[in-house]
Scaffold this active site. Structure first.
Site, PDB file in Angstrom:
ATOM      1  N   SER A  39       0.772  -1.066   0.220  1.00  0.00           N
ATOM      2  CA  SER A  39      -0.092  -0.059  -0.066  1.00  0.00           C
ATOM      3  C   SER A  39       1.009   0.855   0.074  1.00  0.00           C
ATOM      4  O   SER A  39       1.983   1.276   0.670  1.00  0.00           O
ATOM      5  CB  SER A  39      -0.814  -0.063   1.223  1.00  0.00           C
ATOM      6  OG  SER A  39      -1.558   1.279   1.537  1.00  0.00           O
ATOM      7  N   TYR A  72      -2.440  -0.005  10.165  1.00  0.00           N
ATOM      8  CA  TYR A  72      -2.561  -0.614   8.921  1.00  0.00           C
ATOM      9  C   TYR A  72      -1.236  -0.209   7.781  1.00  0.00           C
ATOM     10  O   TYR A  72      -0.600  -1.446   7.598  1.00  0.00           O
ATOM     11  CB  TYR A  72      -3.696  -0.060   7.772  1.00  0.00           C
ATOM     12  CG  TYR A  72      -3.678  -0.384   6.487  1.00  0.00           C
ATOM     13  CD1 TYR A  72      -3.973  -1.579   6.221  1.00  0.00           C
ATOM     14  CD2 TYR A  72      -3.537   0.453   5.429  1.00  0.00           C
ATOM     15  CE1 TYR A  72      -3.767  -2.070   4.853  1.00  0.00           C
ATOM     16  CE2 TYR A  72      -3.597   0.116   4.328  1.00  0.00           C
ATOM     17  CZ  TYR A  72      -3.699  -1.095   3.731  1.00  0.00           C
ATOM     18  OH  TYR A  72      -3.778  -1.678   2.536  1.00  0.00           O
TER      19      TYR A  72
END
Length: 229
Positions: free
Chosen positions: A137, A150
């Protein structure tokens, strides 16, 4: 690697980037192994593609990933590409992170990809090579309030990818990492906790097909990483 005729195993193949990658790889002539929890979706996708099998798989169950790989080997005799795509978000400030949520996301975003890599390495080594693409990500390359937990899981995946690339190079196994930003999928509808919040200057969402194109480019080129901006 020329994708035509290769066997490509995609985790999280039931929707979003995973499904888009499967469709694009099939269009390029690959044979697909679709792994995800939602059996109805991957079975429908397998029916849609010219040469694909669906294997209902919960990647957080450490025993199910090797089983999926074995089913792939039984069906096709080899696994040439692994796309580690399954993952989940956790979008809350650090002081609000539930440790159980963090453990669950770590299990899905870090431990499961590691087990999947371990499951395909022996057969890829025996074949004389292969390709692994880990879907990370863009948040792991930024410092964004509310996304620390995250991003930490994806940062751990980045390190696993970088080390695996060096460890497996002599075996002809190429490990690459792709860094998508916001993608127009259901990802933000199924976060472990939290929600997508508005941020000034946020780029428009990318389509899953755009990310899939980059994943296939990494398979073909063997480049170490691709950062979508």
């Amino acid at each position: 690697m020329d994708i035509a005729g290769k066997v490509v195993l995609v985790t999280g193949a039931s929707a979003g980037i995973g499904a888009a990658t499967a469709r694009l790889a099939a269009k390029a002539g690959a044979r697909l192994v679709l792994a995800a929890r939602r059996a109805d979706r991957i079975e429908a996708l397998a029916d849609e593609l010219p040469d694909a099998i669906a294997i209902t798989t919960d990647v957080t169950d450490s025993g199910q990933i090797p089983t999926a790989v074995q089913v792939a080997l039984d069906a096709y005799g080899r696994v040439d590409v692994l796309v580690n795509n399954a993952g989940q978000g956790l979008h809350v400030p650090l002081e609000q992170v539930d440790p159980d949520d963090f453990r669950a996301v770590l299990e899905l975003n870090v431990v499961a990809p590691l087990i999947a890599m371990q499951a395909v390495i022996p057969t890829m080594r025996k074949q004389g090579g292969g390709a692994i693409v880990n879907v990370s990500s863009g948040t792991s390359r930024m410092v964004l309030p509310g996304l620390g937990a995250y991003a930490a899981t994806k940062s751990a995946l980045n390190m696993l990818s970088a080390v695996a690339r060096k460890e497996l190079a002599a075996d002809g196994i190429v490990v690459s990492t792709v860094y998508p930003v916001i993608t127009a999928t259901e990802f933000h509808d199924v976060l472990r906790a939290g929600a997508l919040t508005a941020r000034p200057g946020r780029p428009p969402a990318q389509s899953p097909e755009q990310v899939a194109e980059v994943i296939l480019d990494l398979i073909r080129s063997g480049d170490e990483e691709a950062v979508l901006t």
